[in-house]
Design an enzyme around this catalytic site. Structure first.
Site, PDB file in Angstrom:
ATOM      1  N   LYS A  83       0.858  -1.191   0.000  1.00 57.60           N
ATOM      2  CA  LYS A  83       0.000   0.000   0.000  1.00 57.60           C
ATOM      3  C   LYS A  83       0.893   1.239   0.000  1.00 57.60           C
ATOM      4  CE  LYS A  83      -3.955   2.021   2.517  1.00 57.60           C
ATOM      5  NZ  LYS A  83      -4.858   1.911   3.678  1.00 57.60           N
TER       6      LYS A  83
ATOM      7  N   SER B 248     -10.513   0.256   6.932  1.00 55.23           N
ATOM      8  CA  SER B 248      -9.832   0.345   5.640  1.00 55.23           C
ATOM      9  C   SER B 248      -9.161  -0.934   5.159  1.00 55.23           C
ATOM     10  CB  SER B 248      -8.788   1.465   5.674  1.00 55.23           C
ATOM     11  OG  SER B 248      -9.417   2.702   5.491  1.00 55.23           O
TER      12      SER B 248
ATOM     13  N   SER C 155      -9.946   2.343   2.639  1.00 54.78           N
ATOM     14  CA  SER C 155      -8.961   3.019   1.795  1.00 54.78           C
ATOM     15  C   SER C 155      -7.994   2.068   1.096  1.00 54.78           C
ATOM     16  CB  SER C 155      -8.149   3.999   2.635  1.00 54.78           C
ATOM     17  OG  SER C 155      -7.348   3.286   3.560  1.00 54.78           O
TER      18      SER C 155
END
Ligand SMILES: [Mg+2]
Ligand SMILES: [Zn+2]
Lengths: 499, 95, 515
Positions: free
Chosen positions: C100, C204, C180
């Site tokens: 990420k 998330s 997210s």
């Protein structure tokens, strides 16, 4: 606690007397190797941005980890200020934007500081002592440094200071004159130096004061205060207070009102001015730093630090008075600097000649505070760092004490130790140079008789005016090269002249 | 509690985010929607409740007083938009 | 209600391993299978990396990656092959992963999907990604996300939204992967990597895992180091994996977790072998079903999913009890105070002075305002402003302090049921299946926030939570259940999650329409 000033401290205005009320926030750099929350060096100076870790530069994802020594230093300081030590304290973020504040917040302690209320006893003069209350002491990060004079359009930012540990020591508004404020900072600095928690170096910014000044009519409630930021010498603290108090009195007497604001002292112009850049209303949005847990330790940790605390100036002063029989003033002067106090003690306790009389501590104090201090001053050195050794001063005092040399000769001896024979042994010098005073009464009597016989007119004068005795003493000393025992000369002259 | 346009401007300035005049009414409306959403909390009885400071109960560890970082300016200024002699450069700050 | 036999579980591909593996086939392996094939030398790390690099190139339409690092992947894979050959392979040796783009990676651009970190190349590596490389994993690139992890649909990214590999049956509508960690979830679902790092502040990891039929676990707060991960809300942020299976998630967790002296909030407890918990018996475990999660107007398919989950766990020998977590409804509003408040302060460092975007101004304040207006997207600006407001003078006690008190109450709710003997709590993971790009939150930001209604309590209480695919919606989209555990009892979650995984009907990803 010292709520009303003595009449002598009041300031005369056009419409009457005014009292000035002073409180101080002193930022003292914690003595440590690394910074408060990072492993970068806390050392002063360095090439730009070299004493900087990723944490200090607020790189994304960086986290603070607290330095245990900085915590211990704050606790030691709290103990030295006879203050409440809080076993649980909390770090908060103080949010504001400034180029030398890379995180956009300063990690500080707002609601729960590590140290609470304490007290400092301050000698304002030999005859006046005040107690200044300590409101709190908290740990926080220093900011970086912006250089504004390198370019006309730009400022240069160096983060070497960013994150260095500071103790903010907040006093109560307990001071009533510039003298008191100066004496307070001086005393605070002495305590910090004794503790070894801050080097107190004001030129390098290790100690800086924010001074809160307000004025009021004696007995009335507190007036509106102005904060004078970052005053960096004790002399300037006094000047800043005097000018600011005068400015405020003038405004009020002209029917004006004091605006609460932050001001800057300009030593060049001898005035304070408003800091426009900091004028805008602050809203620091304090909240507990979620990257840090509360700081907790137990009483045993505090007790361990307390057990290893050095003797502090007040205790040392008291001990000097009782142990050495010194007057309070002398004791106070000697303990103002830890090394000087140690120098004094080393001199007093230095082994003397076997069988010699006990050394006169008061005489030692007099020499250190007098001629030795004067010499140290002349070369810009602290007493303890001159080449003069406690052993030399001890010998000098002993030589006077046992009557070997007179006080006057001792001054010559000190001069020799300062110039020609810097590591000389005072006994050897006195011996070698024939500086011993003459105590043989027979020898002195011969000289006295000769002078009396040669000056009948003076003898007649002396009978009418006994102060003429001094003239005879001078003559005797002149003829004996200053080595005659002054007491013996006096006694003989008095007898022979029938005075 | 609801925010008016002056408050929006004040917050934006505190947060150092420039907002154009025409954005202000819309922003006020959005912020008020969020504030209305969180308004529900005012009905909760929190009397005597300690605010959470650390979600995992534990003691903070401390680091030793040892210099372990720094020494080199290059990695510190490597990403800076304006650098001179290893200093960060910003428009002149007037004190 | 019929229960599928474990044999129909989706990790079973015996025929695939028997023959020579083709490069497209290998992308279908689970992480555990790939790892085992590497150890048995049935495939090389370089071949595995090449297969994933190929898959990533074909899947650019999904916009999963912000930065692809194929050269780095091949170089790391070659080193893995050398270590595999010499016998000093790590537990993840040769396994290609996506990271990420909230994790700082040394020498590789890190943006948090924000314009404000334009061109930022860290000189340091986050602890969690460093742990993965230590264990032999191979980096494929940096995965897209909502800007600064603020969002539930991956639509707030400066680099554009991520498109889910999933589609509603008979529809071409682009769906969000959730957020997210949308890039992480979509990349894992689309078989572009064997697993991905993610972060979870309010859901998330779990919400995008739920939307994409993947497994996502948010470990206990303090289990993984936050050092080197761009901060959103410090007291809530926690790293965790998104993976293709419960076992894969357990394998990744073991490498990611661990005490880090650089993060004061990381916890010094040993890391267990989570994989050993996968498949372990759950007999006698007590599972709480919180009544407060039964929302008014909850869809029938979510109700059904939840009931099935209860039945599966009961069938596996667990005891089901009804419980109450009375402060649940306040978690989301309290979150929208705490998270923006911390974010407003955490994001103050993005000022155009030391890194990233700089937009000039007439003075420093102007430079800040210009840079932050241009550098932050709409959602980030909105949250920074809300956070600034709730911390500002006069509002701090009414908002922030009150929210932190409510957090205490939320945590107490959990402590009470755990003290009563509950081992884990079963809830739906999301109120609905994935929605279309642009469908939510345009008019009212709160509409989007409601996505996290089931997940956010876990962050507020610091507890571990896992999302496991458990069924499909009427439109053929994945739906997931969530298990919430006691602090540092992730193993219990892996055991229970694997029961659900084995019991749930196999859900099929649509054909590779993007390739
Ligand atoms: Mg202050
Ligand atoms: Zn301060």
């Amino acid at each position: 606690m010292n709520t009303h000033a003595k009449p002598s401290k009041l300031i005369k205005g056009a419409t009457g007397d005014w009292e000035v009320v002073i409180g101080m926030e002193v930022h003292a750099q914690v003595t440590s190797k690394a910074k408060l929350f990072s492993g970068a060096s806390a050392e002063y100076g360095g090439e730009p941005n070299t004493h900087v870790s990723l944490v200090d530069a607020a790189m994304p994802g960086m986290l603070p980890v607290i330095n245990e020594e900085c915590v211990a230093q704050a606790v030691r300081t709290g103990l030295g200020l006879k203050a409440q030590i809080n076993l649980r304290s909390v770090f908060d973020r103080k949010n504001y934007f400034y180029p030398d504040l890379p995180q956009g917040y300063q990690i500080s302690q707002y609601k729960s500081p590590i140290v609470g209320e304490g007290i400092v006893t301050v000698d304002v003069s030999p005859s006046e002592q005040i107690a200044v209350g300590i409101e709190r002491l908290h740990l926080e990060q220093d900011a970086g440094k912006s250089l504004h004079d390198q370019s006309a359009t730009e400022s240069f930012v160096d983060l070497n200071r960013s994150g260095v540990a500071l103790m903010e020591i907040v006093s109560k508004p307990d001071m009533r004159s510039a003298d008191e404020a100066r004496a307070y900072v001086t005393k605070l600095r002495t305590i910090l130096r004794y503790l070894g928690t801050c080097d107190g170096n004001m030129e390098e910014g290790s100690l800086r004061a924010d001074v809160n000044v307000s004025v009021r009519r004696p007995g009335e409630p507190l007036g509106t205060r102005c904060e004078i930021k970052n005053v960096n010498s004790i002399r300037f603290i006094g000047q800043a207070i005097e000018t600011e108090a005068r400015r405020q009195i003038d405004i009020i007497e002209d029917g004006g009102k004091i605006d609460q604001e932050t001001r800057l002292f300009d030593p060049g112009r001898g005035e304070t001015r408003s800091m426009r850049s900091k004028e805008e209303a602050h809203d620091y949005r304090y909240f507990p730093d979620p990257d840090l847990l509360p700081l907790e330790f137990d009483q045993a940790f505090v007790d361990g630090l307390a057990a290893h605390l050095p003797e502090l100036p007040d205790a040392k002063k008291a001990r000097f008075i009782t142990q050495y029989g010194l007057p309070a003033y002398d004791a106070g002067v000697l303990v103002a600097d830890r090394e000087t106090a140690d120098y004094f003690e080393a001199t007093v306790s230095h082994a003397g000649k076997p069988g010699g009389a006990p050394r006169d501590a008061k005489a030692v104090a007099n020499w250190i505070m007098g001629d030795v201090a004067a010499y140290a001053n002349s070369i810009g050195s602290p007493v303890a760092q001159t080449h003069l050794q406690p052993a030399q001063i001890a010998a000098l005092v002993d030589l006077i004490g046992d009557g070997t040399i007179s006080g006057k000769i001792a001054k010559d001896l000190l001069a020799i130790l300062i110039t020609e024979e810097r590591d000389g042994d005072p006994y050897a010098i006195v011996e070698k140079r024939g500086m011993k005073q003459v105590t043989d009464l027979g020898a002195i009597e011969k000289v006295v008789d000769a002078i009396i016989a040669a000056n009948p007119d003076k003898v007649a004068q002396a009978l009418a005016k006994p102060s003429m005795l001094g003239w005879f003493v001078g003559q005797v000393m002149k003829q004996t090269g200053g080595k005659a025992n002054p007491q013996a000369v006096n006694d003989l002259l008095k007898t022979k002249l029938g005075l | 509690m609801s925010v008016d346009q002056a408050t929006v401007r004040r917050i934006a300035h505190l947060a150092r985010i420039k907002v154009a005049d025409e954005e202000v009414p819309h922003l006020a409306q959005e912020l008020n929607a969020i504030l209305a959403f969180i308004e529900e909390l005012s009905s909760v009885d929190v009397e005597g409740v300690e605010p959470m400071t650390s979600v995992m109960p534990m003691q903070m560890k401390l680091r030793a007083d040892v210099v372990t970082e720094g020494g080199e300016a290059d990695p510190i200024v490597a990403n800076a938009p304006a650098v001179e002699d290893h200093f960060f450069v910003v428009p002149k700050v007037v004190e | 209600m019929g229960f599928p036999s474990p044999a129909s579980g989706r990790r079973e591909k015996p025929d695939l391993l028997k023959k020579e593996l083709s490069l497209t086939d290998v992308t279908e392996l689970s992480l555990a299978e790939a790892r085992d094939a590497l150890v048995k030398k049935e495939i090389s790390a370089v071949d595995l990396a090449k297969a994933q690099i190929g898959a990533i190139e074909q899947a650019r339409a999904l916009n999963c990656f912000i930065v692809e690092t194929p050269e780095k992947a091949l170089a790391m894979a070659a080193q893995s092959d050398a270590r595999l050959a010499s016998g000093d392979a790590g537990p993840l040796e040769g396994v290609p992963l996506g990271i990420k783009d909230l994790y700082c990676t040394k020498g590789v651009q890190t943006t948090a999907a924000s314009h404000i970190l334009k061109g930022f190349v860290p000189t340091y590596e986050s602890t969690v990604s460093a742990n993965l490389w230590r264990d032999g994993a191979v980096m494929l690139g940096k995965l897209n996300l909502d800007e600064f992890a603020m969002g539930s649909s991956n639509e707030t990214s400066y680099f554009g939204p991520v498109t889910s590999p999933w589609r509603r049956s008979g529809s071409n509508v682009r769906l969000v992967p959730g957020g997210s960690s949308g890039g992480s979830a979509a990349a894992v679902a689309a078989r572009l990597c064997y697993g991905a790092t993610a972060t979870d502040t309010g859901g998330s990891i779990r919400q995008p895992a739920a939307f994409t039929g993947t497994v996502g676990i948010k470990p206990t707060y303090g289990r993984c180091s936050r050092w080197g991960i761009v901060a959103f809300a410090s007291s809530l942020d926690q790293a965790g994996p998104i993976a293709r299976s419960v076992r894969d998630a357990a394998i990744l967790m073991r490498s990611m977790a661990g005490y880090d002296p650089k993060d004061t909030t990381s916890v010094d407890v040993p890391v267990p072998n989570y994989e050993a918990a996968v498949g372990a018996s759950v007999k006698g475990k007590v599972i709480g079903i919180p009544k407060e999660y039964r929302l008014d107007g909850m869809s029938a398919e979510i109700e059904k999913l939840w009931a099935e989950g209860i039945a599966w766990l009961k069938a596996a020998g667990a005891t089901i009890v009804d419980i109450s977590l009375p402060h649940t409804r306040y978690a989301l509003p309290a979150y929208y105070i705490v998270a923006p408040a911390e974010a407003s302060s955490n994001l103050a460092r993005y000022d155009g002075v030391r890194y990233g975007l700089r937009v000039p101004g007439k003075d420093v304040a102007d430079l800040y305002e210009n840079t932050r207006a241009a550098g932050f997207g709409k959602e980030v600006r909105r949250r920074v402003m809300i956070g600034t407001y709730v911390l500002s003078a006069g509002y701090y006690d009414a908002y922030y302090v009150r929210a932190q008190k409510i957090r205490t109450l939320i945590k107490r709710d959990f402590e009470t049921v755990f003290a009563d003997g509950v081992d884990a709590i079963l809830t739906p993971a999301t109120p609905s299946a994935a929605f279309g790009v642009g469908e939510k939150g345009e008019a009212d930001p709160v509409e989007m926030y409601l996505n996290d209604i089931f997940t956010v309590t876990v962050n507020m209480a610091g507890l571990p939570g896992i999302a496991i695919p458990a069924g499909t919606s009427s439109e053929g989209l994945p739906l997931a259940l969530q298990l919430i555990g006691r602090a540092f009892e992730e193993e219990t979650l892996f055991s229970l999650a694997s029961v659900i995984e084995q019991s749930a009907p196999k859900i099929e990803l649509p054909p590779k329409w993007w390739a």
